[in-house]
Write a protein that holds these residues in place. Structure first.
Motif, PDB file in Angstrom:
ATOM      1  N   SER A 177     -43.554 -59.420  78.460  1.00 55.92           N
ATOM      2  CA  SER A 177     -44.673 -59.327  77.523  1.00 55.92           C
ATOM      3  C   SER A 177     -45.068 -57.862  77.400  1.00 55.92           C
ATOM      4  O   SER A 177     -44.735 -57.045  78.270  1.00 55.92           O
ATOM      5  CB  SER A 177     -45.868 -60.151  78.011  1.00 55.92           C
ATOM      6  OG  SER A 177     -46.300 -59.654  79.257  1.00 55.92           O
ATOM      7  N   GLU A 186     -43.547 -67.552  75.922  1.00 56.47           N
ATOM      8  CA  GLU A 186     -43.576 -66.526  74.869  1.00 56.47           C
ATOM      9  C   GLU A 186     -45.006 -66.196  74.441  1.00 56.47           C
ATOM     10  O   GLU A 186     -45.322 -66.076  73.258  1.00 56.47           O
ATOM     11  CB  GLU A 186     -42.739 -66.976  73.664  1.00 56.47           C
ATOM     12  CG  GLU A 186     -41.337 -67.381  74.078  1.00 56.47           C
ATOM     13  CD  GLU A 186     -40.416 -67.697  72.917  1.00 56.47           C
ATOM     14  OE1 GLU A 186     -40.888 -67.713  71.782  1.00 56.47           O
ATOM     15  OE2 GLU A 186     -39.224 -67.904  73.181  1.00 56.47           O
ATOM     16  N   GLY A 187     -45.886 -66.097  75.437  1.00 57.84           N
ATOM     17  CA  GLY A 187     -47.272 -65.713  75.145  1.00 57.84           C
ATOM     18  C   GLY A 187     -48.115 -66.805  74.536  1.00 57.84           C
ATOM     19  O   GLY A 187     -49.264 -66.586  74.184  1.00 57.84           O
ATOM     20  N   HIS A 196     -48.305 -55.086  76.474  1.00 60.08           N
ATOM     21  CA  HIS A 196     -49.741 -54.897  76.271  1.00 60.08           C
ATOM     22  C   HIS A 196     -49.913 -53.458  75.807  1.00 60.08           C
ATOM     23  O   HIS A 196     -49.415 -52.536  76.453  1.00 60.08           O
ATOM     24  CB  HIS A 196     -50.496 -55.140  77.575  1.00 60.08           C
ATOM     25  CG  HIS A 196     -51.959 -54.881  77.452  1.00 60.08           C
ATOM     26  ND1 HIS A 196     -52.776 -55.663  76.676  1.00 60.08           N
ATOM     27  CD2 HIS A 196     -52.750 -53.908  77.967  1.00 60.08           C
ATOM     28  CE1 HIS A 196     -54.013 -55.193  76.732  1.00 60.08           C
ATOM     29  NE2 HIS A 196     -54.024 -54.124  77.507  1.00 60.08           N
ATOM     30  N   ASP A 237     -49.129 -57.995  69.413  1.00 61.07           N
ATOM     31  CA  ASP A 237     -48.217 -57.100  70.145  1.00 61.07           C
ATOM     32  C   ASP A 237     -46.893 -57.798  70.448  1.00 61.07           C
ATOM     33  O   ASP A 237     -45.818 -57.223  70.283  1.00 61.07           O
ATOM     34  CB  ASP A 237     -48.847 -56.654  71.472  1.00 61.07           C
ATOM     35  CG  ASP A 237     -49.996 -55.662  71.263  1.00 61.07           C
ATOM     36  OD1 ASP A 237     -50.166 -55.206  70.113  1.00 61.07           O
ATOM     37  OD2 ASP A 237     -50.704 -55.350  72.237  1.00 61.07           O
ATOM     38  N   ASN A 238     -46.992 -59.053  70.898  1.00 61.39           N
ATOM     39  CA  ASN A 238     -45.780 -59.757  71.344  1.00 61.39           C
ATOM     40  C   ASN A 238     -44.928 -60.292  70.197  1.00 61.39           C
ATOM     41  O   ASN A 238     -43.844 -60.818  70.438  1.00 61.39           O
ATOM     42  CB  ASN A 238     -46.143 -60.853  72.351  1.00 61.39           C
ATOM     43  CG  ASN A 238     -46.457 -60.249  73.716  1.00 61.39           C
ATOM     44  OD1 ASN A 238     -45.560 -59.829  74.444  1.00 61.39           O
ATOM     45  ND2 ASN A 238     -47.728 -60.140  74.041  1.00 61.39           N
ATOM     46  N   LYS A 281     -35.536 -59.808  75.103  1.00 54.35           N
ATOM     47  CA  LYS A 281     -36.299 -60.987  75.527  1.00 54.35           C
ATOM     48  C   LYS A 281     -35.372 -62.129  75.913  1.00 54.35           C
ATOM     49  O   LYS A 281     -35.572 -62.800  76.922  1.00 54.35           O
ATOM     50  CB  LYS A 281     -37.212 -61.421  74.374  1.00 54.35           C
ATOM     51  CG  LYS A 281     -38.142 -62.549  74.725  1.00 54.35           C
ATOM     52  CD  LYS A 281     -39.016 -62.816  73.533  1.00 54.35           C
ATOM     53  CE  LYS A 281     -40.295 -63.481  73.903  1.00 54.35           C
ATOM     54  NZ  LYS A 281     -40.188 -64.622  74.729  1.00 54.35           N
ATOM     55  N   GLU A 327     -53.083 -59.466  71.673  1.00 53.04           N
ATOM     56  CA  GLU A 327     -51.913 -59.698  72.535  1.00 53.04           C
ATOM     57  C   GLU A 327     -50.815 -60.445  71.769  1.00 53.04           C
ATOM     58  O   GLU A 327     -49.632 -60.112  71.869  1.00 53.04           O
ATOM     59  CB  GLU A 327     -52.347 -60.500  73.774  1.00 53.04           C
ATOM     60  CG  GLU A 327     -51.345 -60.415  74.904  1.00 53.04           C
ATOM     61  CD  GLU A 327     -51.837 -61.131  76.156  1.00 53.04           C
ATOM     62  OE1 GLU A 327     -51.027 -61.326  77.061  1.00 53.04           O
ATOM     63  OE2 GLU A 327     -53.025 -61.517  76.205  1.00 53.04           O
ATOM     64  N   ARG A 328     -51.206 -61.467  71.001  1.00 49.67           N
ATOM     65  CA  ARG A 328     -50.221 -62.218  70.203  1.00 49.67           C
ATOM     66  C   ARG A 328     -49.525 -61.301  69.204  1.00 49.67           C
ATOM     67  O   ARG A 328     -48.322 -61.378  68.990  1.00 49.67           O
ATOM     68  CB  ARG A 328     -50.894 -63.352  69.419  1.00 49.67           C
ATOM     69  CG  ARG A 328     -51.096 -64.669  70.131  1.00 49.67           C
ATOM     70  CD  ARG A 328     -49.843 -65.498  70.359  1.00 49.67           C
ATOM     71  NE  ARG A 328     -49.124 -65.949  69.180  1.00 49.67           N
ATOM     72  CZ  ARG A 328     -49.503 -66.931  68.389  1.00 49.67           C
ATOM     73  NH1 ARG A 328     -50.628 -67.548  68.590  1.00 49.67           N
ATOM     74  NH2 ARG A 328     -48.741 -67.307  67.383  1.00 49.67           N
TER      75      ARG A 328
END
Length: 408
Positions: free
Chosen positions: A239, A336-337, A241, A200-201, A228, A197-198
């Protein structure tokens, strides 16, 4: 003229009638309170009870009036969605793609201002999905997928916010390429262990706007930091995914209105601050065994399976107060994740607050998104969580403390 059009709004007659009835109720409550006040002044009997009943009724009226006033500014999201069928058709003809566009939840309502400002970021995200997410019919057929791609735009209300999803069944993100790019740009170190996930973001980081045009990552990256920033300016979060080979989902979470915020009141020293509920993951009591000091001036807290950086608000905001002992609470926030922990002396109640702009009334402050006036007349600052986390990293880097990537 278009200017005049954007300054007006069409409102159904039912909403106006409801408002007129509520104002009538307010007038009745006011005369009821007046009467109770006169009785009290003349030393009458059970008027304290009447006064309390009148105040309770006033509170109900005010809340209903507030909710209905906000309804006047609400428009269905198809105001923002209705440009996409044509945009998608034109782009598909140009690129030779076949895409089935599905719109769901078009009648979900949001504030007119939110809808006007979300239009451009949505266009950018839809173009990216078409351009770089969804593959050509030949590539899809070779991968055993139906030749026609699917792009879904959905909107729904979730816990006082509006959530918009852009879902495609394309190729997904190329994580190896993203990570390599991030390391090249110095956004992360090759020693960091990052969750999927990190990774991707990372495409929302400014460094990615330099993606080379040849790579299939280019559209996913170009200007994603601007998307963003625009969404953050609306008090929202974004975000992504992704499932490699299966597609991507971009999720945008926005407040229903920009005038009112669901907030958590917290004391730090003598001052009261308001933190947006949308950013708070959880509140907990500090356990000293979970607190670690690193490099002398940085602190990390073990939160479940990760170490999160601790932000001491009183030193960051130049507030000399604050007990700073381990009796304090820790608010775990997300920006921000990434998670971070904020020390607070005392948590107070949660309440809706009306946002007053600091820029028009005073000046813009980093880490603060606005202010409000509390029931006792005190001014409380509304904290901007992504701004605070950014300010924290900036000041820490200036102190030449090695940057710590919170292991995810």
């Amino acid at each position: 003229s278009p200017n005049r059009e954007s300054g007006s709004i069409r409102v159904s007659i039912e909403k106006v009638d409801l408002l007129i009835n509520l104002v009538g109720e307010l007038v009745i409550t006011q005369s009821m309170l007046n009467q109770a006040g006169l009785n009290q002044a003349q030393g009458g009997g059970a008027s304290a009870e009447a006064l309390l009943n009148g105040l309770a009724q006033l509170e109900r009226n005010t809340r209903e009036l507030q909710e209905n006033m906000l309804q006047l500014r609400m428009l269905p999201i198809n105001v923002a969605f209705n440009r996409f069928p044509r945009l998608v058709r034109d782009l598909c003809n140009k690129m030779g793609n076949k895409v089935d566009l599905v719109l769901t939840g078009e009648q979900t309502e949001a504030d007119k201002t939110v809808l006007e400002k979300i239009g451009d970021p949505l266009v950018h995200l839809v173009r990216n999905s078409l351009d770089h997410g969804l593959e050509t019919p030949e590539v899809r057929a070779a991968a055993g997928k139906p030749e026609q791609g699917r792009l879904e735009l959905s909107a729904q209300h979730e816990s006082g916010n509006i959530v918009i999803r852009i879902i495609d069944d394309g190729a997904g993100l190329n994580r190896e390429k993203i990570l390599q790019k991030a390391i090249e740009n110095g956004l992360v170190s090759d020693k960091d262990e990052l969750s999927e996930e990190r990774i991707d973001n990372l495409i929302f980081q400014p460094g990615f706007s330099t993606a080379d045009k040849v790579s299939d990552l280019s559209g996913r990256g170009v200007g994603m930091d601007v998307v963003k920033r625009n969404i953050n300016d609306l008090g929202g979060t974004v975000s992504i995914h992704s499932r490699q080979g299966e597609g991507s989902t971009v999720m945008i979470r926005l407040p229903l209105t920009l005038a009112i915020l669901d907030g958590q009141l917290a004391s730090i020293g003598e001052d009261t601050y308001i933190l947006p509920l949308i950013s708070i993951v959880e509140s907990l009591q500090i356990r000293s065994e979970n607190l670690n000091s690193v490099a002398g001036s940085s602190e990390l807290y073990r939160f479940r399976d990760e170490y999160i950086p601790i932000i001491r608000l009183n030193s960051l905001l130049g507030n000399s107060g604050g007990i700073e002992n381990l009796e304090q609470g820790l608010l775990v926030v997300e920006a921000e994740g990434q998670h971070a922990g904020l020390f607070v002396d005392r948590l107070q109640e949660q309440q809706q607050v009306v946002i007053k702009s600091l820029e028009t009334n005073f000046q813009q402050l980093e880490g603060v998104s606005g202010a409000t006036i509390l029931g006792d007349g005190q001014v409380a600052l509304i904290l901007d969580i992504p701004g605070l986390v950014h300010l924290f990293h900036k000041t820490r880097n200036q102190m030449t403390v090695p940057a710590l990537a919170a292991a995810s």
